[in-house]
Enzyme design. Structure first.
Site, PDB file in Angstrom:
ATOM      1  N   HIS A  31      -5.503  -8.227  -4.638  1.00  0.00           N
ATOM      2  CA  HIS A  31      -4.102  -7.678  -5.781  1.00  0.00           C
ATOM      3  C   HIS A  31      -5.663  -7.024  -6.706  1.00  0.00           C
ATOM      4  CE1 HIS A  31      -0.505  -9.340  -4.508  1.00  0.00           C
ATOM      5  NE2 HIS A  31      -1.343 -10.555  -3.726  1.00  0.00           N
ATOM      6  N   THR A  32      -6.769  -6.528  -5.885  1.00  0.00           N
ATOM      7  CA  THR A  32      -7.987  -5.514  -7.044  1.00  0.00           C
ATOM      8  C   THR A  32      -7.508  -3.705  -6.557  1.00  0.00           C
ATOM      9  OG1 THR A  32      -9.148  -5.988  -4.389  1.00  0.00           O
ATOM     10  CG2 THR A  32     -10.048  -7.354  -6.159  1.00  0.00           C
ATOM     11  N   SER A  64      14.171   0.900  16.723  1.00  0.00           N
ATOM     12  CA  SER A  64      13.006   0.530  16.649  1.00  0.00           C
ATOM     13  C   SER A  64      13.097  -0.403  17.414  1.00  0.00           C
ATOM     14  CB  SER A  64      12.726  -0.031  15.584  1.00  0.00           C
ATOM     15  OG  SER A  64      12.746  -0.810  15.089  1.00  0.00           O
ATOM     16  N   GLY A 119       1.730 -10.148   6.211  1.00  0.00           N
ATOM     17  CA  GLY A 119       0.295  -9.784   5.012  1.00  0.00           C
ATOM     18  C   GLY A 119      -0.471  -8.694   6.164  1.00  0.00           C
ATOM     19  N   SER A 121       0.160  -6.295   7.342  1.00  0.00           N
ATOM     20  CA  SER A 121       0.675  -4.452   6.745  1.00  0.00           C
ATOM     21  C   SER A 121       1.706  -3.710   7.809  1.00  0.00           C
ATOM     22  CB  SER A 121      -0.838  -3.789   6.249  1.00  0.00           C
ATOM     23  OG  SER A 121      -0.920  -2.876   5.788  1.00  0.00           O
ATOM     24  N   SER A 122       2.298  -4.594   8.189  1.00  0.00           N
ATOM     25  CA  SER A 122       3.452  -3.354   8.932  1.00  0.00           C
ATOM     26  C   SER A 122       3.808  -2.129   8.592  1.00  0.00           C
ATOM     27  CB  SER A 122       4.217  -4.564   9.720  1.00  0.00           C
ATOM     28  OG  SER A 122       5.371  -5.157   8.205  1.00  0.00           O
ATOM     29  N   GLU A 155       5.824   3.558  -0.437  1.00  0.00           N
ATOM     30  CA  GLU A 155       6.368   2.531  -0.562  1.00  0.00           C
ATOM     31  C   GLU A 155       6.475   2.408  -2.552  1.00  0.00           C
ATOM     32  OE1 GLU A 155       5.563  -0.605   0.956  1.00  0.00           O
ATOM     33  OE2 GLU A 155       4.768   0.842   2.822  1.00  0.00           O
ATOM     34  N   ASP A 167      -3.547  -0.292   2.156  1.00  0.00           N
ATOM     35  CA  ASP A 167      -2.636  -0.975   3.678  1.00  0.00           C
ATOM     36  C   ASP A 167      -3.091   1.370   4.103  1.00  0.00           C
ATOM     37  OD1 ASP A 167      -2.839  -3.437   2.649  1.00  0.00           O
ATOM     38  OD2 ASP A 167      -0.871  -3.537   2.601  1.00  0.00           O
ATOM     39  N   TYR A 216       5.815  -9.651  -5.964  1.00  0.00           N
ATOM     40  CA  TYR A 216       4.906  -9.146  -6.233  1.00  0.00           C
ATOM     41  C   TYR A 216       3.836  -8.068  -6.981  1.00  0.00           C
ATOM     42  CZ  TYR A 216       1.343  -5.036  -4.450  1.00  0.00           C
ATOM     43  OH  TYR A 216       0.214  -4.424  -4.468  1.00  0.00           O
TER      44      TYR A 216
HETATM   45  C1  GLA Z   1      -0.344  -5.683  -0.263  1.00  0.00           C
HETATM   46  C2  GLA Z   1      -0.596  -4.617  -0.697  1.00  0.00           C
HETATM   47  C3  GLA Z   1      -1.599  -3.583  -0.916  1.00  0.00           C
HETATM   48  C4  GLA Z   1      -2.302  -5.014  -1.714  1.00  0.00           C
HETATM   49  C5  GLA Z   1      -2.004  -6.320  -0.735  1.00  0.00           C
HETATM   50  C6  GLA Z   1      -2.942  -6.913  -2.045  1.00  0.00           C
HETATM   51  O1  GLA Z   1      -0.945  -5.655   1.208  1.00  0.00           O
HETATM   52  O2  GLA Z   1      -0.202  -3.690   0.117  1.00  0.00           O
HETATM   53  O3  GLA Z   1      -2.083  -2.714  -2.047  1.00  0.00           O
HETATM   54  O4  GLA Z   1      -2.493  -5.055  -3.743  1.00  0.00           O
HETATM   55  O5  GLA Z   1      -0.564  -6.967  -0.723  1.00  0.00           O
HETATM   56  O6  GLA Z   1      -4.052  -7.475  -2.445  1.00  0.00           O
END
Ligand code: GLA
Length: 368
Positions: A31-32, A64, A119, A121-122, A155, A167, A216
């Protein structure tokens, strides 16, 4: 995933373009990215693969392997968000058309090994794989860095998830076996080889999130409000010497800002530890990051806490933390090379006994 049907079985012809992109595990820096800070993700040996063939009309046909069901269809220029997986494909054609790239219709077959909503990044793996395929099918002159920016726009502007650049960036420019240190303020990147001595085990809690679904985006708005109250443009502008000012903020802004400022420092510490090969220091930073995510950013869930507690019982573990956006998803565990598989299996078995959920650990290291 249902039994895999090939492009030819679905569309009755062969594909002309293929592309793929990996998922990622974020080592630290959570979350940075949307706060202009530092991140340290690493690609995982699980990819999303797309195959594509151009059509002579303006129709897009999508299948898919991960979603099953029938071929989905839409017309270029008539993209409409549907709040389902087709939005990623519609988002890619929308942003390319907005930039003035003429597209024709196409048939596309998607098969991803990156578990959805875990978590890892699919969604960025899908965005980047498809953008790569479209770049080559239409000869679009665009760099890997700009491809990542487009992935973020898909996104933000179409799917409705206000995610940062991390991601799509690591999916586009990351190297296997290397952590990607990114300063998200100016997108300077450094590839750091992951030490041979260590290994990362990723354990997916099986609790699913959708970043477009709310929590989020709420965290992101809370950071913006913290900035407004502090009179700064991004939380990146704050350093540990500003923590007194942050302590004076009301909740939840105090906790949110404190997490971001301390997490940025932990990423810098983690880069130094990685470069020095100091895996115990790295592990301690992972543990601290987890506590900050749990208590200050409040993105953990009970199943993640079960996994973290089980990891701490293991003797060969240097540290562990929730990875990715949170509200479910995965943890990563730092172990000695060669031990990850056994440790991961023991944690997964105990997690199964505790929660009834069956999970399969994934080991990521220098060679993968
Ligand atoms: C998700 C988002 C990223 C990032 C993370 C948290 O993966 O896609 O951009 O903010 O959460 O670090």
């Amino acid at each position: 995933m249902q039994p895999m049907q090939s492009f030819q079985q679905i569309f009755g012809t062969v594909p002309t373009v293929e592309a793929e992109a990996p998922g990622r595990v974020n080592l630290i820096g959570e979350h940075t990215d949307y706060n202009g800070g530092f991140v340290l993700p690493m690609p995982i040996p699980r990819t999303c693969r797309v195959q594509l063939r151009l059509r002579n009309d303006d129709r897009v046909h999508v299948w898919s392997a991960n979603q099953g069901g029938s071929v989905r269809e839409y017309r270029l220029g008539q993209e409409e968000p549907l709040a389902d997986w087709l939005d990623y494909v519609q988002g890619c054609t929308t942003v390319l058309r907005k930039l003035g790239h003429p597209l024709s219709g196409f048939e596309v077959h998607i098969a991803s090994e990156v578990p959805l909503g875990s978590g890892l990044s699919s969604s960025a793996a899908l965005d980047i794989a498809l953008l790569r395929a479209l770049r080559s099918a239409f000869g679009i002159p665009i760099s890997d860095l700009d491809l990542a920016r487009l992935g973020q726009r898909v996104e933000n502007e179409f799917v409705g998830a206000r995610v940062g650049i991390m991601d799509p960036l690591v999916a586009s420019v990351g190297r296997p076996g290397h952590a990607l240190f990114v300063d998200t303020r100016d997108l300077t990147c450094r590839q750091i080889p992951f030490p041979e001595r260590g290994e990362i085990v990723v354990l997916d809690s099986g609790v699913r999130h959708r970043h477009s679904a709310g929590d989020y985006n709420t965290r992101r708005s809370e950071c913006e409000e913290a900035c407004r109250r502090l009179g700064i443009s991004q939380l990146r502008d704050m350093t540990p010497k500003d923590l007194d000012r942050i302590e004076a903020l009301p909740e939840p802004f105090r906790r949110r800002a404190r997490h971001v400022v301390t997490e940025n420092q932990r990423v810098l510490g983690a880069v130094a530890a990685l470069e020095a090969g100091d895996l115990s220091a790295l592990g301690r930073l992972f543990d601290d990051s987890h506590v900050s995510q749990r208590d200050d950013y409040q993105v953990s869930v009970p199943e993640i806490e079960v996994l973290v507690a089980l990891a701490h019982v293991e003797s060969g573990v240097w540290g562990c933390r929730l990875t990715g956006g949170g509200f479910g998803g995965s943890i990563l565990v730092l172990t000695q090379a060669g031990q990850g598989e056994a440790i991961g299996r023991r944690i997964a078995e105990a997690y199964g006994r505790n929660t009834g959920r069956q999970i399969v650990p994934l080991v990521v290291g220098r060679s993968a």
